[in-house]
Write a protein that holds these residues in place. Structure first.
Motif, mmCIF file in Angstrom:
data_model
loop_
_atom_site.group_PDB
_atom_site.id
_atom_site.type_symbol
_atom_site.label_atom_id
_atom_site.label_comp_id
_atom_site.label_asym_id
_atom_site.label_seq_id
_atom_site.Cartn_x
_atom_site.Cartn_y
_atom_site.Cartn_z
ATOM 1 N N VAL A 52 0.829 -1.217 0.000
ATOM 2 C CA VAL A 52 0.000 0.000 0.000
ATOM 3 C C VAL A 52 0.862 1.265 0.000
ATOM 4 O O VAL A 52 0.359 2.363 0.211
ATOM 5 C CB VAL A 52 -0.980 0.035 1.199
ATOM 6 N N GLY A 65 -6.160 9.445 4.552
ATOM 7 C CA GLY A 65 -5.986 8.487 3.464
ATOM 8 C C GLY A 65 -4.933 7.447 3.799
ATOM 9 O O GLY A 65 -5.102 6.254 3.526
ATOM 10 N N PHE A 110 -14.055 4.284 1.480
ATOM 11 C CA PHE A 110 -13.473 5.563 1.066
ATOM 12 C C PHE A 110 -14.426 6.734 1.300
ATOM 13 O O PHE A 110 -14.247 7.807 0.739
ATOM 14 C CB PHE A 110 -13.052 5.507 -0.412
ATOM 15 N N THR A 147 -8.014 12.016 -2.477
ATOM 16 C CA THR A 147 -7.513 10.827 -1.791
ATOM 17 C C THR A 147 -8.344 9.614 -2.167
ATOM 18 O O THR A 147 -7.839 8.507 -2.311
ATOM 19 C CB THR A 147 -7.584 11.046 -0.272
ATOM 20 N N ARG A 148 -9.626 9.856 -2.322
ATOM 21 C CA ARG A 148 -10.530 8.782 -2.666
ATOM 22 C C ARG A 148 -10.133 8.137 -3.999
ATOM 23 O O ARG A 148 -10.093 6.915 -4.115
ATOM 24 C CB ARG A 148 -11.916 9.401 -2.760
ATOM 25 N N GLU A 169 -7.189 8.163 -5.343
ATOM 26 C CA GLU A 169 -5.922 7.456 -5.123
ATOM 27 C C GLU A 169 -6.163 6.086 -4.488
ATOM 28 O O GLU A 169 -5.589 5.087 -4.903
ATOM 29 C CB GLU A 169 -5.009 8.259 -4.187
ATOM 30 N N LEU A 170 -7.025 6.085 -3.474
ATOM 31 C CA LEU A 170 -7.290 4.827 -2.768
ATOM 32 C C LEU A 170 -8.014 3.833 -3.662
ATOM 33 O O LEU A 170 -7.760 2.627 -3.595
ATOM 34 C CB LEU A 170 -8.094 5.091 -1.498
ATOM 35 N N GLN A 181 -6.291 4.950 6.247
ATOM 36 C CA GLN A 181 -7.134 3.920 5.635
ATOM 37 C C GLN A 181 -6.261 2.915 4.880
ATOM 38 O O GLN A 181 -6.582 1.733 4.812
ATOM 39 C CB GLN A 181 -8.190 4.560 4.726
ATOM 40 N N ARG A 182 -5.128 3.372 4.350
ATOM 41 C CA ARG A 182 -4.213 2.435 3.695
ATOM 42 C C ARG A 182 -3.640 1.448 4.707
ATOM 43 O O ARG A 182 -3.418 0.285 4.395
ATOM 44 C CB ARG A 182 -3.077 3.196 2.993
#
Lengths: 288, 270
Positions: free
Chosen positions: A120, A136, A160, A167-168, A170-171, A139-140
């Protein structure tokens, strides 16, 4: 492809209130299935029933053929609220190791956690505490923790929904990359139509409460997806509109709105966004 | 820097007060209020005039101070272990507190010194009775704070632990106790001050050693400098224990946002 998750006639009732009503679907091994439904339709209840956290009142859930009673051994969950699901008293590395304590030796835990953090993109952050990271990144860490567990099925509950739009994206891309590289089976619950189409191999559309499956849409997009080109492709736009229409109808038959279907879909999307924005600002206010 | 300066100004105020006290008591010349210099001299003679082999400490230090401190910390530690264990148990049960709540409220409302006669009858005179008094008096803040802390584990952490099928041992020691630790420390801090008070009180009755006994003995001998020396010693002890516990707390709870902010403020303060 073999079946990883098989759900048959699943129902859950709290007293008189039926939260979910006779749901049946399957998830194949290696598949990423998104469940999208309006807010308050029982998505979270569904996820908790599937994971065995809540006992279902009717029906069966089977994970790789074994009937689920209680929480299965090889299932991981990523919750929406990363700030609460991570343990603030543990470093990032130890957070990822923590669920493995029961399963593997200390050395193996270290290795697995380091590996998952690398997947991640957080190799350097192992010694930090969660509060030292952005939302973010936190969450990773939660995703790394789930991956290090090597689950047969990864359940994600609006993973997300608590991060900003950039960031969303990206995730989302990170999730797609990780599942491609490591062949993870994922069931992701969201209320975001765009997200469900962008991420999913299939999208299951739920109705308003009590939740039933309105449609099972195959997402005919290439495996490699891109935040800009995929989202502007005709297939994506058509699928998104179709999903929005199904959500809006929400009933048993498909009451196609004859006069202005696109307009309805657009209005629905606008309403969804407004609600998300309101939720985000509420959360923001709560955090301060 | 700023923290250092604010600490320094606190000490200056104390020093000024001592000087004022010295002046006032010399002028007044009261038998009951000896000047601080005399108290200090008495303290030196009583405690620090021993042989080199025992680091200048006198036998009185070993008899009184060590006995008292051992009882105080012993009682506090027993209360800590019992209080945290019971508190976590009660706090994690949905119904236990409904049953035990009223009993706990009643028991903790009893002023612990009033139970000294009871413990005198139940236990042998001396350490067992004194320990019982300290434990009974200090357990409640720890117990109630542990209950509160154990309940404060949020739903998401509970579900996370369940979803990963975390073992019971890891659940209690890895999730519940750390989550409850800020509250537990708050309870421990209150109890530490209480244990000092109760140590003195328990030594006023049927004891032949300890700071409390020495205090009462000096007063009965009209040896007021010695009495005051014991009072000052108790103050110093209280201060030292509290400082020690705060240092431990800062280390153990370093992950906490409050401590993080304090660290940041100390780091940026000019």
């Amino acid at each position: 492809m073999s079946t990883m998750l098989e759900v048959t006639d699943l129902g859950h009732r709290y007293g008189d209130h039926t939260a979910i009503d006779r749901l049946s679907f399957t998830v194949a091994a290696g598949e990423l299935v998104c469940i999208v439904g309006p807010s308050g339709c029982g998505k979270s209840t569904l996820l908790r029933t599937l994971s065995g956290l809540v006992a279902s009142t009717t029906g069966h859930v089977a994970l790789h053929g074994d009937e689920v009673r209680g929480v299965p051994d090889d299932l991981a969950v990523v919750f929406q609220d990363y700030s609460r699901s991570l343990f603030p008293w543990l470093t990032v590395q130890r957070n990822v190791e923590f669920p493995l304590k029961r399963k593997v030796s200390r050395a193996e835990r270290r290795a697995r956690a380091a590996e998952a953090l690398e997947w991640v993109g957080l190799s350097g952050a192992g010694a930090k505490y969660p509060w030292q990271l952005s939302g973010g990144m936190q969450q990773r860490v939660a995703i790394a923790r789930a991956l290090a567990y090597r689950p047969a099925l990864l359940l994600m509950d609006e993973p997300f929904a608590s991060v900003d739009a950039q960031t969303r994206f990206e995730l989302e891309d990170l999730l797609l990359r990780v599942r491609r590289e490591h062949d993870t089976t994922i069931l992701l619950v969201t209320h975001d139509i765009d997200e469900s189409v962008y991420l999913g191999d299939r999208v299951l559309v739920l109705s308003k409460s009590p939740a039933t499956i309105v449609a099972n849409l195959k997402v005919d997009l290439p495996a490699e997806r891109d935040q800009i080109t995929t989202r502007e492709s005709d297939t994506f736009v058509a699928l998104r509109a179709e999903t929005a229409r199904l959500l809006h109808g929400g009933g048993t038959v498909r009451p196609r709105v004859q006069a202005d279907p696109e307009g309805v879909a657009a209005r629905f999307l606008a309403a969804e966004r407004a609600e998300q924005a309101a939720q985000a600002s509420k959360r923001h206010a709560a955090q301060n | 820097m700023r923290r250092l300066r604010s600490a320094a100004s606190g000490w200056i105020v104390l020093l000024v007060l001592v000087v004022l006290w010295e002046t006032a008591t010399r002028i007044a010349g009261s038998l009951y209020f000896p000047p601080p210099s005399q108290i200090a001299e008495t303290a030196r003679q009583m405690w620090f005039s021993g042989p080199v082999s025992s680091l200048f400490l006198t036998d009185v230090v070993f008899e009184d101070l060590f006995a008292s401190v051992a009882r105080m910390l012993g009682g506090w530690a027993i209360a800590g272990v019992l209080g945290v264990a019971l508190g976590v148990l009660l706090g994690r049960s949905a119904t236990a507190m409904d049953y035990c709540g009223p009993i706990i409220s009643f028991l903790r409302a009893i002023p612990p010194p009033t139970l000294v006669p009871v413990f005198l009858a139940l236990f042998t005179l001396g350490t067992p009775m004194q320990l019982a008094t300290i434990v009974f008096g200090t357990i409640w803040p720890i117990l109630l704070n542990s209950v509160d802390g154990a309940r404060s584990v949020d739903e998401t952490k509970t579900e996370t632990a369940r979803a990963f099928r975390v073992s019971t041992v890891d659940w209690i020691f890895g999730v519940v106790l750390p989550a409850a630790s800020p509250k537990i420390f708050a309870g421990l801090r209150i109890s530490l001050s209480l244990s000092l008070v109760l140590m003195v009180i328990s030594e006023l009755v049927g004891s032949t050693e300890g700071i409390g006994y020495r205090l009462l003995y000096s007063q009965r001998q009209y040896d007021f400098p010695a009495m005051w020396a014991s009072i000052v010693l108790l103050g110093v002890l209280g201060f030292l224990f509290n400082t020690g516990l705060s240092a431990i707390e800062r280390r153990v709870l370093a992950w906490q946002p409050a401590h993080r902010q304090a660290a940041l403020a100390a780091g940026t303060g000019a």
